[in-house]
Design an enzyme around this catalytic site. Structure first.
Site, PDB file in Angstrom:
ATOM      1  N   GLN A  91      66.994  18.385 123.076  1.00  0.00           N
ATOM      2  CA  GLN A  91      67.554  19.029 121.880  1.00  0.00           C
ATOM      3  C   GLN A  91      68.946  19.575 122.216  1.00  0.00           C
ATOM      4  O   GLN A  91      69.668  20.017 121.339  1.00  0.00           O
ATOM      5  CB  GLN A  91      66.683  20.199 121.429  1.00  0.00           C
ATOM      6  CG  GLN A  91      65.268  19.816 121.078  1.00  0.00           C
ATOM      7  CD  GLN A  91      64.410  21.053 120.846  1.00  0.00           C
ATOM      8  OE1 GLN A  91      64.387  21.636 119.763  1.00  0.00           O
ATOM      9  NE2 GLN A  91      63.714  21.487 121.881  1.00  0.00           N
ATOM     10  N   HIS A 109      69.853  16.074 118.793  1.00  0.00           N
ATOM     11  CA  HIS A 109      70.762  16.880 117.983  1.00  0.00           C
ATOM     12  C   HIS A 109      72.222  16.565 118.248  1.00  0.00           C
ATOM     13  O   HIS A 109      73.093  17.382 117.982  1.00  0.00           O
ATOM     14  CB  HIS A 109      70.505  18.375 118.235  1.00  0.00           C
ATOM     15  CG  HIS A 109      69.120  18.805 117.819  1.00  0.00           C
ATOM     16  ND1 HIS A 109      68.514  19.935 118.332  1.00  0.00           N
ATOM     17  CD2 HIS A 109      68.215  18.250 116.979  1.00  0.00           C
ATOM     18  CE1 HIS A 109      67.309  20.051 117.804  1.00  0.00           C
ATOM     19  NE2 HIS A 109      67.100  19.049 116.986  1.00  0.00           N
ATOM     20  N   CYS A 120      84.909   7.955 107.196  1.00  0.00           N
ATOM     21  CA  CYS A 120      84.460   6.603 107.585  1.00  0.00           C
ATOM     22  C   CYS A 120      83.372   6.666 108.648  1.00  0.00           C
ATOM     23  O   CYS A 120      82.881   5.639 109.088  1.00  0.00           O
ATOM     24  CB  CYS A 120      85.657   5.793 108.097  1.00  0.00           C
ATOM     25  SG  CYS A 120      86.341   6.433 109.648  1.00  0.00           S
ATOM     26  N   SER A 179      61.988  26.962 122.535  1.00  0.00           N
ATOM     27  CA  SER A 179      61.214  27.960 121.790  1.00  0.00           C
ATOM     28  C   SER A 179      60.320  27.280 120.753  1.00  0.00           C
ATOM     29  O   SER A 179      59.547  27.939 120.070  1.00  0.00           O
ATOM     30  CB  SER A 179      62.171  28.935 121.099  1.00  0.00           C
ATOM     31  OG  SER A 179      63.010  28.195 120.211  1.00  0.00           O
TER      32      SER A 179
HETATM   33  C1  BV8 Z   1      65.982  18.549 109.104  1.00  0.00           C
HETATM   34  C2  BV8 Z   1      72.718  21.493 116.834  1.00  0.00           C
HETATM   35  C3  BV8 Z   1      65.791  17.911 106.896  1.00  0.00           C
HETATM   36  C4  BV8 Z   1      73.827  22.333 116.417  1.00  0.00           C
HETATM   37  C5  BV8 Z   1      70.568  22.392 116.131  1.00  0.00           C
HETATM   38  C6  BV8 Z   1      64.955  26.718 106.373  1.00  0.00           C
HETATM   39  C7  BV8 Z   1      66.303  26.532 106.120  1.00  0.00           C
HETATM   40  C8  BV8 Z   1      66.994  25.415 106.620  1.00  0.00           C
HETATM   41  C9  BV8 Z   1      66.321  24.461 107.389  1.00  0.00           C
HETATM   42  C10 BV8 Z   1      64.975  24.686 107.636  1.00  0.00           C
HETATM   43  C11 BV8 Z   1      64.289  25.780 107.139  1.00  0.00           C
HETATM   44  N1  BV8 Z   1      63.006  25.692 107.572  1.00  0.00           N
HETATM   45  C12 BV8 Z   1      62.847  24.576 108.325  1.00  0.00           C
HETATM   46  C13 BV8 Z   1      64.023  23.927 108.349  1.00  0.00           C
HETATM   47  C14 BV8 Z   1      64.284  22.674 109.051  1.00  0.00           C
HETATM   48  C15 BV8 Z   1      65.188  22.996 110.228  1.00  0.00           C
HETATM   49  C16 BV8 Z   1      64.465  23.924 111.171  1.00  0.00           C
HETATM   50  O1  BV8 Z   1      63.603  23.492 111.922  1.00  0.00           O
HETATM   51  N2  BV8 Z   1      64.817  25.238 111.120  1.00  0.00           N
HETATM   52  C17 BV8 Z   1      64.132  26.198 111.963  1.00  0.00           C
HETATM   53  C18 BV8 Z   1      65.143  27.118 112.645  1.00  0.00           C
HETATM   54  C19 BV8 Z   1      63.190  27.011 111.060  1.00  0.00           C
HETATM   55  N3  BV8 Z   1      65.461  21.750 110.865  1.00  0.00           N
HETATM   56  C20 BV8 Z   1      66.511  21.025 110.431  1.00  0.00           C
HETATM   57  O2  BV8 Z   1      67.263  21.371 109.553  1.00  0.00           O
HETATM   58  C21 BV8 Z   1      66.634  19.660 111.092  1.00  0.00           C
HETATM   59  N4  BV8 Z   1      66.857  18.691 110.081  1.00  0.00           N
HETATM   60  O3  BV8 Z   1      64.913  19.106 109.054  1.00  0.00           O
HETATM   61  O4  BV8 Z   1      66.433  17.731 108.142  1.00  0.00           O
HETATM   62  C22 BV8 Z   1      65.855  16.598 106.266  1.00  0.00           C
HETATM   63  C23 BV8 Z   1      64.743  15.776 106.336  1.00  0.00           C
HETATM   64  C24 BV8 Z   1      64.805  14.568 105.716  1.00  0.00           C
HETATM   65  C25 BV8 Z   1      65.973  14.185 105.045  1.00  0.00           C
HETATM   66  C26 BV8 Z   1      67.075  15.022 104.996  1.00  0.00           C
HETATM   67  C27 BV8 Z   1      67.040  16.239 105.615  1.00  0.00           C
HETATM   68  C28 BV8 Z   1      67.853  19.662 112.014  1.00  0.00           C
HETATM   69  C29 BV8 Z   1      67.594  20.574 113.189  1.00  0.00           C
HETATM   70  C30 BV8 Z   1      68.776  20.494 114.149  1.00  0.00           C
HETATM   71  C31 BV8 Z   1      69.604  21.725 113.994  1.00  0.00           C
HETATM   72  N5  BV8 Z   1      70.634  21.715 115.021  1.00  0.00           N
HETATM   73  N6  BV8 Z   1      71.556  22.360 117.009  1.00  0.00           N
HETATM   74  C32 BV8 Z   1      74.199  23.294 117.519  1.00  0.00           C
HETATM   75  O5  BV8 Z   1      73.602  23.244 118.624  1.00  0.00           O
HETATM   76  O6  BV8 Z   1      75.091  24.097 117.258  1.00  0.00           O
HETATM   77  S1  BV8 Z   1      69.157  23.271 116.501  1.00  0.00           S
HETATM   78  C33 BV8 Z   1      69.399  24.376 117.786  1.00  0.00           C
HETATM   79  O7  BV8 Z   1      68.089  24.878 118.096  1.00  0.00           O
HETATM   80  C34 BV8 Z   1      69.842  23.746 119.097  1.00  0.00           C
HETATM   81  O8  BV8 Z   1      70.204  22.401 118.973  1.00  0.00           O
HETATM   82  C35 BV8 Z   1      68.636  23.823 119.996  1.00  0.00           C
HETATM   83  O9  BV8 Z   1      68.494  22.646 120.683  1.00  0.00           O
HETATM   84  C36 BV8 Z   1      67.556  23.981 119.013  1.00  0.00           C
HETATM   85  C37 BV8 Z   1      66.271  24.507 119.545  1.00  0.00           C
HETATM   86  O10 BV8 Z   1      66.531  25.677 120.315  1.00  0.00           O
HETATM   87  P1  BV8 Z   1      65.951  25.666 121.834  1.00  0.00           P
HETATM   88  O11 BV8 Z   1      66.538  24.519 122.545  1.00  0.00           O
HETATM   89  O12 BV8 Z   1      64.475  25.764 121.791  1.00  0.00           O
HETATM   90  O13 BV8 Z   1      66.598  26.981 122.420  1.00  0.00           O
HETATM   91  P2  BV8 Z   1      66.097  28.475 122.170  1.00  0.00           P
HETATM   92  O14 BV8 Z   1      67.204  29.375 122.561  1.00  0.00           O
HETATM   93  O15 BV8 Z   1      65.505  28.580 120.808  1.00  0.00           O
HETATM   94  O16 BV8 Z   1      64.894  28.659 123.195  1.00  0.00           O
HETATM   95  C38 BV8 Z   1      65.148  28.631 124.584  1.00  0.00           C
HETATM   96  C39 BV8 Z   1      63.785  28.673 125.261  1.00  0.00           C
HETATM   97  O17 BV8 Z   1      63.979  28.509 126.674  1.00  0.00           O
HETATM   98  C40 BV8 Z   1      63.057  29.972 125.070  1.00  0.00           C
HETATM   99  O18 BV8 Z   1      61.696  29.706 124.772  1.00  0.00           O
HETATM  100  C41 BV8 Z   1      63.168  30.667 126.443  1.00  0.00           C
HETATM  101  O19 BV8 Z   1      62.014  31.426 126.772  1.00  0.00           O
HETATM  102  C42 BV8 Z   1      63.239  29.480 127.356  1.00  0.00           C
HETATM  103  N7  BV8 Z   1      63.967  29.731 128.607  1.00  0.00           N
HETATM  104  C43 BV8 Z   1      65.080  30.494 128.780  1.00  0.00           C
HETATM  105  N8  BV8 Z   1      65.481  30.433 130.072  1.00  0.00           N
HETATM  106  C44 BV8 Z   1      64.605  29.595 130.714  1.00  0.00           C
HETATM  107  C45 BV8 Z   1      63.645  29.152 129.786  1.00  0.00           C
HETATM  108  N9  BV8 Z   1      62.636  28.324 130.127  1.00  0.00           N
HETATM  109  C46 BV8 Z   1      62.566  27.922 131.412  1.00  0.00           C
HETATM  110  N10 BV8 Z   1      63.459  28.292 132.356  1.00  0.00           N
HETATM  111  C47 BV8 Z   1      64.485  29.130 132.044  1.00  0.00           C
HETATM  112  N11 BV8 Z   1      65.355  29.502 132.990  1.00  0.00           N
HETATM  113 ZN    ZN Z   2      87.756   8.096 109.235  1.00  0.00          ZN
END
Ligand code: BV8
Ligand code: ZN
Length: 240
Positions: A91, A109, A120, A179
């Site tokens: 991700q 992503h 385009c 997460s």
């Molecule tokens: C889609 C790119 C629909 C950009 C990202 C309400 C409103 C709007 C949308 C939604 C909604 N409800 C649901 C949705 C759908 C939405 C979604 O899931 N929202 C969530 C937040 C509720 N999803 C989408 O919109 C997706 N598209 O659904 O399209 C559709 C369907 C059909 C046709 C048309 C449309 C698109 C999702 C992609 C969004 N883009 N990022 C950017 O990065 O700026 S998501 C963003 O979160 C990041 O990309 C990241 O990859 C992703 C997930 O986060 P994590 O990687 O898990 O990171 P996080 O910080 O959360 O957690 C870190 C973890 O690591 C923790 O658990 C921590 O404990 C652990 N950790 C920390 N240190 C360590 C560790 N573990 C081990 N060792 C360590 N040292």
């Molecule tokens: Zn162009």
């Protein structure tokens, strides 16, 4: 379990890059803490204020460009060499897996180093975008955007299908440093379980999937992954 798996699929999140100094999104010091993701990582935000969104992504790209892959990224490269078939699904948009040596990474992503024309749809490699001038496509003149998938946008079609197929096929799914709140990426866990596969979570903290997986390895990816590798096959005897 890994030794018997034959094929392994891996899903990584921001946690695997934490030990490279890249802030995660949620939880302590998370990127999204200061700002709601929907205020920066959506097509609406970009349409409303492309300057602000470009500043955010330029800042993240520079941060990532200065970071180095860590022992967790490198252990996955070594693990890929120990199994018959290995699929790395991420991700993350930081390309640290590729810089560690992983090939064929499925970037659900997108990534910070490619940009795409809003007209385009050509993609270009990121050349330092010098703000405040907004980048425009040299082919058609439209505004160019970061090559990441925003909330509300569909994932790159071929990539999602490949990830889903790998998760159905592989004997084990390793879920590392996510997460598990963003869909459809987090849905890969239910797909693996639905296919009767073994799911192992590596994370510092409990997540919504912790109760659903077969095994939770609580701790840091950069420590647990090299340790897993050692147990899989002890390091080669030092040449006598
Ligand atoms: C889609 C790119 C629909 C950009 C990202 C309400 C409103 C709007 C949308 C939604 C909604 N409800 C649901 C949705 C759908 C939405 C979604 O899931 N929202 C969530 C937040 C509720 N999803 C989408 O919109 C997706 N598209 O659904 O399209 C559709 C369907 C059909 C046709 C048309 C449309 C698109 C999702 C992609 C969004 N883009 N990022 C950017 O990065 O700026 S998501 C963003 O979160 C990041 O990309 C990241 O990859 C992703 C997930 O986060 P994590 O990687 O898990 O990171 P996080 O910080 O959360 O957690 C870190 C973890 O690591 C923790 O658990 C921590 O404990 C652990 N950790 C920390 N240190 C360590 C560790 N573990 C081990 N060792 C360590 N040292
Ligand atoms: Zn162009």
């Amino acid at each position: 379990m890994l030794a018997q798996a034959g094929e392994i699929a891996v899903l990584t999140g921001a946690g695997i890059s934490a030990e490279s100094g890249i802030p995660t999104f949620r939880g302590l010091g998370g990127l999204w803490n200061g700002r709601a993701p929907l205020s920066l990582a959506t097509p609406e935000a970009f349409a409303h204020d492309p300057q602000l969104v470009w500043e955010f992504y330029n800042w993240r790209r520079e941060l990532v460009a200065q970071a180095e892959p860590n022992a967790g990224h490198r252990a996955l490269v070594a693990l890929a060499g120990r199994v018959d078939r290995f699929t790395l699904i991420t991700q993350n948009v930081d390309r640290l897996h590729q810089r560690a040596g992983s090939g064929d990474v499925l970037e659900l992503h997108g990534n910070l180093f490619e940009v795409r024309c809003t007209g385009c749809h050509r993609t270009f490699d990121q050349t330092g975008i010098t703000l405040p001038a907004l980048p425009h496509c040299e082919a058609c003149g439209h505004l160019v955007r970061p090559g990441v998938v925003w909330f509300g946008e569909t994932l790159p079609p071929g990539i999602w299908e490949s990830a889903e197929a790998a998760v159905r096929r592989a004997g084990i799914l390793l879920v590392i440093g996510t997460s598990a709140v963003v869909f459809p990426a987090a849905g890969l866990v239910a797909i693996a379980r639905g296919a009767g596969r073994t799911v192992i979570e590596i994370n510092l903290e409990a997540t919504p999937i912790s109760d659903e997986v077969d095994l939770v390895l609580r701790g840091q990816a950069a420590e647990i992954l090299p340790e897993l590798l050692n147990r899989l096959s002890p390091p080669p005897l030092a040449a006598t």
